[in-house]
Structures are given as C-alpha cells and as structure tokens.
Design an enzyme around this catalytic site. Structure first.
Site, PDB file in Angstrom:
ATOM      1  N   ARG A  66       1.211  -0.725   0.141  1.00 29.01           N
ATOM      2  CA  ARG A  66      -0.233  -0.014  -0.348  1.00 29.01           C
ATOM      3  C   ARG A  66       0.647   1.074   0.442  1.00 29.01           C
ATOM      4  NH1 ARG A  66      -2.507  -4.244   0.098  1.00 29.01           N
ATOM      5  NH2 ARG A  66      -4.569  -4.662   1.272  1.00 29.01           N
ATOM      6  N   HIS A  70       0.420   4.322  -2.405  1.00 34.21           N
ATOM      7  CA  HIS A  70       0.263   5.167  -2.314  1.00 34.21           C
ATOM      8  C   HIS A  70       1.483   6.909  -2.405  1.00 34.21           C
ATOM      9  CE1 HIS A  70      -3.449   4.768   1.104  1.00 34.21           C
ATOM     10  NE2 HIS A  70      -3.052   4.194  -0.139  1.00 34.21           N
ATOM     11  N   ASN A  95      -2.894   7.984   4.795  1.00 29.71           N
ATOM     12  CA  ASN A  95      -2.082   7.507   5.136  1.00 29.71           C
ATOM     13  C   ASN A  95      -1.703   7.080   6.604  1.00 29.71           C
ATOM     14  OD1 ASN A  95      -0.986   7.531   2.104  1.00 29.71           O
ATOM     15  ND2 ASN A  95       0.136   9.302   2.336  1.00 29.71           N
ATOM     16  N   HIS A 192      -5.667  -6.191  -2.268  1.00 29.82           N
ATOM     17  CA  HIS A 192      -6.346  -5.891  -1.898  1.00 29.82           C
ATOM     18  C   HIS A 192      -6.252  -7.307  -0.662  1.00 29.82           C
ATOM     19  CE1 HIS A 192      -8.077  -1.546  -1.527  1.00 29.82           C
ATOM     20  NE2 HIS A 192      -6.668  -1.591  -1.021  1.00 29.82           N
TER      21      HIS A 192
END
Length: 327
Positions: A66, A70, A95, A192
């Site tokens: 992740r 990001h 975040n 995911h």
C-alpha cells in the site's frame, strides 16, 4: 519459503517479466540490474530485510505494498511518503494507518553500510513492495531500478489518492492520468487480496446505508458477520481482513469475494457492480465465456507500469542517506 525462489514457475514468470519490464521502462531511465556494479547486493539486502520483518509480523507485507502505491500516486515514485515532518504525506489521513516504515529504515541502514549513498529510498520501497507480494505466495518479477528520491512531501497532495467510497468513473480518471488503464486499475486494486481495513472505513455500509438497512451490494448472509466484527458505535480502529478467508495469501480469492458480494470496501465492491470493471474481475477468475487473464502476471505488469510513474533519474532528485529526512 526459501525453496520457492527456485520454483520453475517463477523462473518462467521472471523470463516473461524481464521482457515486459524492458519494454515498459525503456524511456524512463530505470532498468533491471541498475545496481549490478555499484551495489551488487542491493536487492538481496532489501529482500533479506523484508523477510526478517515478515517472519515476525506478516502484516508488513500489505503495508509495504500500500505504501508503494500511495507513494507513486503522489509526486511519482520518489519515496516522498517516507519523509517526516509537519504536513508531509505521511501525516495525511489516507496514510496514517500505513505500516512498514521500519522495514525501509532497516534496509536503508544496511545498504548505507554496504554501499554508502548509492541506493535510493524510492528503489528500496519499490523492491520491498515486490518482495512483499512474493512472500505472500504471489509472483516474483524483475524490478527496474535507478530511481532517485524526491525532496517535496505535502499532505495536501494526497487528495489524488482514490478513496474508499470513490466511484469507478472517478477511479478510472485518476488511474488514466498516470497512463494506467482499466485493466491496470482492477489488477492493482486486486492487491487487496492481502491485508486488512479498519472498521471505520466501511462500517457505514452496515447500518442505515439505504432505507435504514445495509448496503444492498453486500451479500445478506455476510452482513451479520460484518456487524459482529464491527458493531455500530464500536471500535473503529479494529482491523478486518479485506479478503475474507485468504487475507495472508496473494491469490484471486479477493475477486471471488467481490463476485459473491463479500467485498469490504465500497470502492472494491464497485469493481463487480460496474460492468466496465466486472469484465476484468471475471477474466482474472477465469470464468466460463471470458478470456482468462493470469492475475499474478498481469498484476506484475501493472506494478512495473505504476512503479515508473514520475520517476526521478539522472541528476533529478537525490539519494537520501536517511529515508525519513531530506539531505
């Protein structure tokens, strides 16, 4: 796990990915084996650090994946997400729940001891994301390296990150802005398949969503299970598996859950309810009548594309000695 690195299916995958990587990044200035002469142990040092932390805490794998996503969507893949300070990307709401920063710091400390001032934090994060997929029984692929680190990190820039309520049209627009198509979107969100979400990011779907009831796209049989895990006015920080039944393995179970109305995040479930993305979910699942796609291979292909968003190479950027601080 060690023996898996010599599994024939991974040698085949590596051959495919080497060819894809070369084609995708020819113009970006990154290349596979960038540190072959300047720091030949770079990739093995990063992998060792990720493995060490993964053994004691498997949750760092989805955290690092992740974090890389990001990072790339904000200012490009330049490790700006790692910079400490007030109002930096790290402090922004999307975040705040990320984990795995200590893994990057550990790898960087070892690399600075072996090859001072050579390996960028941006490359460490990119390699760590790949290794996290592999450690959760996903594909291994060749990662083009040669990125340099950015000097700008602003929390205000994180608004470009897709949100957990976001429509598919909006998600597609955000991905398209970086040269990523609808298939890339579905493949990357498929990440995911590992990891968890906090109740606060989806519990609104369980209570008074429409006409006093839950989100109708959730399977009625699944609603009581989720309500038991995330009771109304309960602990919003409680973590729930994003891929029910297979949260620690990188596989297509996530897509099967979407098909069965068992997606956790609203934005995830929309991959099934929207016809433009459902097609790719069906293809990743190999459904009858669809043209099957190998999820692992296509995920790796999309990761190589994403990992070269806005990269800084040559004289752009810097090589940070400490990943959380600008030189």
């Amino acid at each position: 796990m060690k023996g898996a690195y010599t599994n024939p299916r991974f040698f085949l995958a590596m051959t495919v990915m080497l060819a894809m990587a070369a084609a995708l990044v020819q113009a970006q200035g990154t290349r596979v084996g960038f540190y072959a002469r300047t720091c030949p142990r770079a990739e093995s040092i990063v992998r060792s650090a990720v493995q060490s932390h993964f053994r004691s805490n498997p949750n760092i794998a989805p955290g690092l994946l992740r974090m890389h996503f990001h990072d790339c969507f904000v200012q490009g893949c330049d490790a700006s997400i790692l910079i400490d300070g007030p109002n930096t990307e790290k402090t922004a709401p999307p975040n705040r729940l990320l984990r795995g920063y200590e893994v990057i710091d550990d790898a960087k400390t070892q690399l600075e001891a072996a090859c001072p001032g050579v390996v960028s934090c941006a490359d460490i994060l990119t390699l760590a994301a790949r290794d996290s997929v592999f450690l959760t029984r996903g594909i291994n692929w060749a990662v083009p390296t040669g990125r340099r680190d950015g000097r700008v990190s602003l929390a205000s820039d994180t608004t470009i990150l897709p949100g957990f309520r976001e429509s598919i049209d909006s998600q597609k627009q955000k991905f398209a802005a970086f040269g990523l198509n609808t298939q890339d979107l579905v493949a990357l969100v498929g990440g995911h398949t590992i990891g968890t979400s906090a109740c606060q990011l989806f519990s609104y779907r369980l209570y008074n969503f429409t006409n006093g009831g839950p989100d109708p796209t959730i399977s009625p049989a699944f609603v009581p299970q989720l309500q038991a895990l995330c009771p109304q006015n309960g602990d919003g920080s409680r973590r729930i598996d994003l891929d029910t039944g297979s949260a620690n393995r990188f596989d297509t179970s996530f897509f099967a859950n979407l098909r069965n109305g068992r997606g956790i995040l609203e934005s995830d479930q929309k991959l099934w309810t929207d016809p433009s993305t459902r097609t790719f979910v069906q293809r990743f699942l190999g459904e009858k009548g669809s043209r099957p796609l190998n999820f692992n291979v296509e995920f790796a292909r999309s990761m190589v594309k994403m990992s070269n968003i806005g990269v800084k190479t040559g004289t752009n950027g810097e090589i940070r000695r400490i990943c959380s601080a600008i030189n």
